[in-house]
Design a protein around this motif. Structure first.
Motif, short mmCIF file in Angstrom:
data_model
loop_
_atom_site.label_atom_id
_atom_site.label_comp_id
_atom_site.label_asym_id
_atom_site.label_seq_id
_atom_site.Cartn_x
_atom_site.Cartn_y
_atom_site.Cartn_z
N THR A 61 -33.05 62.95 -16.04
CA THR A 61 -34.25 62.13 -15.98
C THR A 61 -35.20 62.49 -17.11
N LYS A 129 -30.97 55.06 -10.25
CA LYS A 129 -31.57 54.61 -8.99
C LYS A 129 -33.04 54.27 -9.25
N GLU A 131 -35.74 55.33 -7.83
CA GLU A 131 -36.57 56.52 -7.90
C GLU A 131 -36.44 57.20 -9.26
N GLU A 132 -35.22 57.23 -9.81
CA GLU A 132 -35.01 57.83 -11.12
C GLU A 132 -35.71 57.02 -12.21
N ALA A 134 -38.36 55.17 -11.82
CA ALA A 134 -39.79 55.43 -11.66
C ALA A 134 -40.17 56.74 -12.33
N ASN A 135 -39.32 57.72 -12.18
CA ASN A 135 -39.57 59.02 -12.80
C ASN A 135 -39.48 58.93 -14.33
N ASN A 140 -44.94 54.17 -10.41
CA ASN A 140 -44.79 54.19 -8.96
C ASN A 140 -43.49 53.46 -8.58
N VAL A 141 -42.81 53.92 -7.55
CA VAL A 141 -41.56 53.30 -7.09
C VAL A 141 -41.79 51.82 -6.75
N ASN A 142 -42.89 51.51 -6.09
CA ASN A 142 -43.17 50.12 -5.73
C ASN A 142 -43.40 49.25 -6.95
N LYS A 145 -39.97 48.46 -8.29
CA LYS A 145 -39.31 47.44 -7.46
C LYS A 145 -39.87 46.05 -7.77
#
Length: 161
Positions: A61, A129, A131-132, A134-135, A140-142, A145
């Protein structure tokens, strides 16, 4: 982990995954020479700031983020995006993709805003993924998405037209 051991681990990781990072940078700049410069600069940045890597388990990441940011910096400096032709793209294929190129998809991807294109490339071409991603993009994850679904909707509209 000692700094010397961490440097060796990062170096080995980059060498083992160099094609993946080349493809990632190439997906942004569409130019082999610029791509090599970006990868080289990313490696330099990674080794120069290795003390910022707190957990060696996150090398993937961490280095993705460096390559993406270096690619975006390059685009901002150049203020241009070149469209790649099929022959050039085929020359850099690692052989695990289909034998044909979906030119309409490539053009539709190029028309997406960089924020959306980054998410599509990282999700569907690099297999990260949510989450990855987003990192990597420091979001933010949202937000990721929302942008992913908006990008997919824009691609669908473009490809259906």
């Amino acid at each position: 982990m000692r700094k010397k051991d961490l440097e060796k681990k990062v170096t080995n990781y980059i060498i083992d995954n160099k094609e993946k990072y080349y493809r990632l940078a190439y997906s942004y700049v569409k130019n082999p020479d610029d791509t090599l410069d970006i990868v080289q600069e990313s490696i330099y940045k990674a080794l120069s700031s290795i003390n910022r890597l707190k957990n060696p388990d996150y090398i993937n990441t961490w280095f993705y983020r460096i390559v993406v940011n270096t690619s975006l910096d390059h685009l901002r400096k150049q203020k241009k995006i070149d469209v790649v032709d099929e022959v050039t793209l085929e020359n850099y294929s690692d052989g695990i993709h289909d034998n044909y190129q979906n030119v309409d998809l490539l053009r539709a991807l190029d028309d997406l805003p960089v924020d959306y294109r980054s998410i599509i490339v990282l999700r569907y071409f690099e297999g990260l993924k949510i989450e990855e991603i987003a990192n990597v993009l420091n979001e933010n994850v949202n937000t990721i998405k929302t942008r992913l679904y908006a990008a997919l909707k824009k691609l669908k509209i473009k490809l259906d037209a």
